[in-house]
Design a protein around this motif. Structure first.
Motif, PDB file in Angstrom:
ATOM      1  N   GLN A 342      30.586  61.642  61.352  1.00 47.99           N
ATOM      2  CA  GLN A 342      29.370  60.989  61.814  1.00 47.99           C
ATOM      3  C   GLN A 342      29.295  59.582  61.222  1.00 47.99           C
ATOM      4  OE1 GLN A 342      27.176  62.123  64.123  1.00 47.99           O
ATOM      5  NE2 GLN A 342      28.551  63.887  64.369  1.00 47.99           N
ATOM      6  N   VAL A 343      28.611  58.680  61.912  1.00 52.83           N
ATOM      7  CA  VAL A 343      28.463  57.301  61.453  1.00 52.83           C
ATOM      8  C   VAL A 343      27.554  57.255  60.232  1.00 52.83           C
ATOM      9  CG1 VAL A 343      27.546  55.024  62.049  1.00 52.83           C
ATOM     10  CG2 VAL A 343      28.821  56.338  63.737  1.00 52.83           C
ATOM     11  N   ARG A 344      27.979  56.465  59.264  1.00 52.14           N
ATOM     12  CA  ARG A 344      27.111  56.198  58.109  1.00 52.14           C
ATOM     13  C   ARG A 344      26.295  54.948  58.423  1.00 52.14           C
ATOM     14  NH1 ARG A 344      31.577  55.894  53.756  1.00 52.14           N
ATOM     15  NH2 ARG A 344      32.996  56.155  55.516  1.00 52.14           N
ATOM     16  N   ASP A 345      25.107  55.154  58.956  1.00 53.08           N
ATOM     17  CA  ASP A 345      24.310  54.044  59.495  1.00 53.08           C
ATOM     18  C   ASP A 345      24.007  52.954  58.479  1.00 53.08           C
ATOM     19  OD1 ASP A 345      24.119  54.915  62.131  1.00 53.08           O
ATOM     20  OD2 ASP A 345      22.453  56.252  61.666  1.00 53.08           O
ATOM     21  N   ALA A 346      23.886  53.314  57.213  1.00 54.28           N
ATOM     22  CA  ALA A 346      23.548  52.312  56.205  1.00 54.28           C
ATOM     23  C   ALA A 346      24.604  51.215  56.111  1.00 54.28           C
ATOM     24  CB  ALA A 346      23.361  52.975  54.845  1.00 54.28           C
ATOM     25  N   MET A 349      26.394  47.476  59.957  1.00 49.67           N
ATOM     26  CA  MET A 349      26.635  46.094  60.361  1.00 49.67           C
ATOM     27  C   MET A 349      26.620  45.089  59.226  1.00 49.67           C
ATOM     28  SD  MET A 349      24.676  45.801  64.044  1.00 49.67           S
ATOM     29  CE  MET A 349      25.157  44.105  64.281  1.00 49.67           C
ATOM     30  N   TYR A 350      25.488  44.887  58.595  1.00 50.32           N
ATOM     31  CA  TYR A 350      25.277  43.664  57.841  1.00 50.32           C
ATOM     32  C   TYR A 350      25.718  43.701  56.374  1.00 50.32           C
ATOM     33  CZ  TYR A 350      22.329  42.572  61.860  1.00 50.32           C
ATOM     34  OH  TYR A 350      21.864  42.346  63.118  1.00 50.32           O
ATOM     35  N   VAL A 351      26.314  44.783  55.933  1.00 52.33           N
ATOM     36  CA  VAL A 351      26.629  44.877  54.506  1.00 52.33           C
ATOM     37  C   VAL A 351      27.988  44.298  54.143  1.00 52.33           C
ATOM     38  CG1 VAL A 351      25.124  46.853  54.151  1.00 52.33           C
ATOM     39  CG2 VAL A 351      27.492  47.234  54.801  1.00 52.33           C
ATOM     40  N   GLY A 352      28.915  44.243  55.077  1.00 52.78           N
ATOM     41  CA  GLY A 352      30.239  43.700  54.790  1.00 52.78           C
ATOM     42  C   GLY A 352      31.082  44.652  53.961  1.00 52.78           C
ATOM     43  N   GLY A 353      32.369  44.312  53.769  1.00 56.00           N
ATOM     44  CA  GLY A 353      33.244  45.106  52.933  1.00 56.00           C
ATOM     45  C   GLY A 353      33.833  46.313  53.644  1.00 56.00           C
ATOM     46  N   ALA A 354      34.620  47.078  52.890  1.00 56.51           N
ATOM     47  CA  ALA A 354      35.374  48.197  53.448  1.00 56.51           C
ATOM     48  C   ALA A 354      34.529  49.446  53.662  1.00 56.51           C
ATOM     49  CB  ALA A 354      36.558  48.529  52.535  1.00 56.51           C
ATOM     50  N   THR A 355      33.454  49.607  52.872  1.00 57.04           N
ATOM     51  CA  THR A 355      32.651  50.820  52.956  1.00 57.04           C
ATOM     52  C   THR A 355      32.001  50.953  54.330  1.00 57.04           C
ATOM     53  OG1 THR A 355      32.159  50.662  50.597  1.00 57.04           O
ATOM     54  CG2 THR A 355      30.772  52.113  51.905  1.00 57.04           C
ATOM     55  N   GLY A 356      32.185  52.109  54.947  1.00 56.21           N
ATOM     56  CA  GLY A 356      31.646  52.314  56.277  1.00 56.21           C
ATOM     57  C   GLY A 356      32.382  51.534  57.347  1.00 56.21           C
ATOM     58  N   TYR A 357      33.579  51.083  57.027  1.00 59.83           N
ATOM     59  CA  TYR A 357      34.353  50.250  57.953  1.00 59.83           C
ATOM     60  C   TYR A 357      35.789  50.738  58.031  1.00 59.83           C
ATOM     61  CZ  TYR A 357      35.821  45.854  60.222  1.00 59.83           C
ATOM     62  OH  TYR A 357      36.313  44.908  61.090  1.00 59.83           O
ATOM     63  N   THR A 358      36.521  50.620  56.962  1.00 65.03           N
ATOM     64  CA  THR A 358      37.917  51.062  56.959  1.00 65.03           C
ATOM     65  C   THR A 358      38.145  52.326  56.128  1.00 65.03           C
ATOM     66  OG1 THR A 358      38.376  49.551  55.129  1.00 65.03           O
ATOM     67  CG2 THR A 358      38.837  48.745  57.353  1.00 65.03           C
ATOM     68  N   ASP A 359      37.060  52.927  55.623  1.00 64.18           N
ATOM     69  CA  ASP A 359      37.234  54.084  54.727  1.00 64.18           C
ATOM     70  C   ASP A 359      36.853  55.414  55.367  1.00 64.18           C
ATOM     71  OD1 ASP A 359      34.512  53.640  54.815  1.00 64.18           O
ATOM     72  OD2 ASP A 359      34.183  54.009  52.683  1.00 64.18           O
ATOM     73  N   TYR A 360      36.700  55.455  56.685  1.00 64.60           N
ATOM     74  CA  TYR A 360      36.444  56.745  57.346  1.00 64.60           C
ATOM     75  C   TYR A 360      37.710  57.594  57.290  1.00 64.60           C
ATOM     76  CZ  TYR A 360      31.860  55.504  59.268  1.00 64.60           C
ATOM     77  OH  TYR A 360      30.550  55.169  59.419  1.00 64.60           O
ATOM     78  N   PRO A 361      37.592  58.858  56.915  1.00 64.00           N
ATOM     79  CA  PRO A 361      38.787  59.697  56.755  1.00 64.00           C
ATOM     80  C   PRO A 361      39.403  60.112  58.083  1.00 64.00           C
ATOM     81  CG  PRO A 361      36.807  60.994  56.382  1.00 64.00           C
ATOM     82  CD  PRO A 361      36.360  59.566  56.531  1.00 64.00           C
ATOM     83  N   THR A 362      40.698  60.364  58.082  1.00 60.40           N
ATOM     84  CA  THR A 362      41.416  60.849  59.258  1.00 60.40           C
ATOM     85  C   THR A 362      41.976  62.235  58.974  1.00 60.40           C
ATOM     86  OG1 THR A 362      43.529  59.901  58.571  1.00 60.40           O
ATOM     87  CG2 THR A 362      42.076  58.499  59.877  1.00 60.40           C
ATOM     88  N   LEU A 363      42.206  62.985  60.046  1.00 59.06           N
ATOM     89  CA  LEU A 363      42.857  64.285  59.942  1.00 59.06           C
ATOM     90  C   LEU A 363      44.325  64.190  60.280  1.00 59.06           C
ATOM     91  CD1 LEU A 363      40.212  66.519  61.757  1.00 59.06           C
ATOM     92  CD2 LEU A 363      40.543  66.246  59.291  1.00 59.06           C
ATOM     93  N   ASP A 364      44.666  63.251  61.178  1.00 60.56           N
ATOM     94  CA  ASP A 364      46.021  63.087  61.660  1.00 60.56           C
ATOM     95  C   ASP A 364      46.795  62.185  60.713  1.00 60.56           C
ATOM     96  OD1 ASP A 364      47.439  61.714  64.761  1.00 60.56           O
ATOM     97  OD2 ASP A 364      48.362  62.683  63.026  1.00 60.56           O
ATOM     98  N   PRO A 365      47.826  62.675  60.037  1.00 62.41           N
ATOM     99  CA  PRO A 365      48.586  61.840  59.110  1.00 62.41           C
ATOM    100  C   PRO A 365      49.173  60.598  59.779  1.00 62.41           C
ATOM    101  CG  PRO A 365      49.188  64.139  58.854  1.00 62.41           C
ATOM    102  CD  PRO A 365      48.338  64.064  60.079  1.00 62.41           C
ATOM    103  N   GLY A 366      49.376  60.669  61.098  1.00 53.08           N
ATOM    104  CA  GLY A 366      49.939  59.517  61.795  1.00 53.08           C
ATOM    105  C   GLY A 366      48.908  58.528  62.284  1.00 53.08           C
ATOM    106  N   ALA A 367      47.605  58.824  62.086  1.00 61.94           N
ATOM    107  CA  ALA A 367      46.555  57.938  62.612  1.00 61.94           C
ATOM    108  C   ALA A 367      46.303  56.770  61.693  1.00 61.94           C
ATOM    109  CB  ALA A 367      45.259  58.730  62.812  1.00 61.94           C
TER     110      ALA A 367
END
Length: 367
Positions: A342-346, A349-367
């Motif tokens: 699910q999206v971490r709404d906090a 948009m406006y906070v910048g940085g990796a949190t809630g952007y590039t740190d969402y976990p994946t299940l597929d090792p190739g993703a």
């Protein structure tokens, strides 16, 4: 992977202009405010988009064609060599992962502020946004935009064409002209924001003129097979009141149907809507539909059922936003029926940085 899920039409290949897409799921444009204050895409953005390269097509976030078109802080632009170079790093990262990208071109019109761009925003008419707007100093009252002159209109059309050429130079496969969500082109279409009495205002055939001119100029600049147009009929975001939606979009589609464009992209698409059904009937080419998903959560199937309904109603491709935002491996999860993040709404948009952007976990090792 179950046979039933894997055999669905949504996972079948599709052709879009010169592109062959591996399936029919498109990543919709999502403004995330991770560029530099000057609008240059960052290395973090390259990581973000490369993570989502398994989308059939990525429509990159809205990029402004000129300085006065800037909406919010830290959004991307495509009107300088630095912007081109920054975006090239992104397209190269996505291409290295097997993905395909096009760039959305967006002018904010009255959705802008001098505290952000250093310029008074321009619009069809001097009608301010009826709400506060986000700036580097936080939310502040909106300002009255300056009514565009005939020369402003000509130069803005030229700026869109130049931005499209810049996008191709940056490595994008094409561009999407943004005529939705209450931004400049949508403002020309709507009755409450376009009070002009010249050739660009009044009757519907005049209110669609600016959108048609911009789209034609972009198509001439880079080829119509590289150009899409996004609309959002009935959408009231950013204080828009279109008026006779049932008249606007048939007229607009009719004006552009013979141009050989790559696609038409309908945001907030409802397969039961008469306007959507009329658009599908009148549009001769590829139709991308962006379904309306629940605001409070991403459906457990990632939006798969919503997409299938739109395909059954005549859409060719399905654009999803928040499901791709929260799930870099969305295609793997959909194919296998795995749970979705699910999206971490906090951190939307406006906070910048990796949190809630590039740190969402994946299940597929190739993703």
């Amino acid at each position: 992977m179950t046979h039933t899920t894997a055999s669905r039409k949504i996972f079948e290949p599709a052709v879009l202009g010169a592109l062959t897409l591996p399936h029919r799921l498109v990543m919709a444009p999502l403004t995330r405010n991770r560029a530099t204050p000057e609008g240059v895409p960052t290395p973090l953005m390259a990581t973000y988009y490369a993570q989502r390269a398994t989308a059939g097509l990525i429509i990159a976030e809205a990029s402004t064609p000129n300085p006065v078109g800037q909406t919010y802080p830290d959004i991307t632009a495509i009107h300088s060599p630095a912007h081109v170079e920054g975006w090239r790093r992104v397209t190269e990262a996505v291409r290295a992962e097997g993905g395909r990208m096009i760039l959305q071109l967006q002018h904010g019109g009255r959705v802008g502020h001098p505290d952000t761009s250093g310029l008074t925003p321009v619009a069809p008419s001097p009608v301010p946004l009826p709400e506060t707007i986000h700036t580097p100093a936080g939310r502040v009252p909106s300002v009255v935009p300056r009514e565009m002159t005939a020369e402003d209109i000509r130069t803005t059309v030229a700026d869109f064409a130049r931005a499209a050429r810049n996008a191709i130079e940056a490595g994008f496969e094409g561009v999407e002209v943004h005529s939705a969500n209450g931004h400049l082109l949508h403002q020309f279409l709507a009755e409450n924001t376009n009070r002009r009495t010249d050739a660009y205002g009044g009757p519907v055939d005049r209110r669609i003129r600016f959108v048609v001119e911009v789209t034609d100029a972009v198509a001439e600049a880079v080829g119509p097979e590289r150009v899409g147009l996004r609309v959002s009929p009935g959408n009231t975001v950013n204080g828009i009141k279109e008026g006779a939606t049932g008249a606007i979009y048939p007229a607009l589609v009719g004006a552009l149907a013979g141009r050989g464009l790559a696609y038409l992209h309908v945001g907030y698409a409802d397969p039961d809507s008469p306007v959507f059904q009329r658009i599908r009937k009148d549009w001769p080419g590829t139709l991308i539909a962006n379904p309306v998903l629940p605001q409070d959560r991403i459906p457990d199937d990632g939006g798969l059922a919503h997409g299938e309904r739109l395909l059954a109603a005549g859409a060719d491709l399905i654009a999803l936003g928040r499901p791709f935002l929260a799930n870099p491996d969305l295609i793997h999860r959909m194919r296998t029926g795995a749970p979705v993040n699910q999206v971490r709404d906090a951190y939307l948009m406006y906070v910048g940085g990796a949190t809630g952007y590039t740190d969402y976990p994946t299940l597929d090792p190739g993703a």
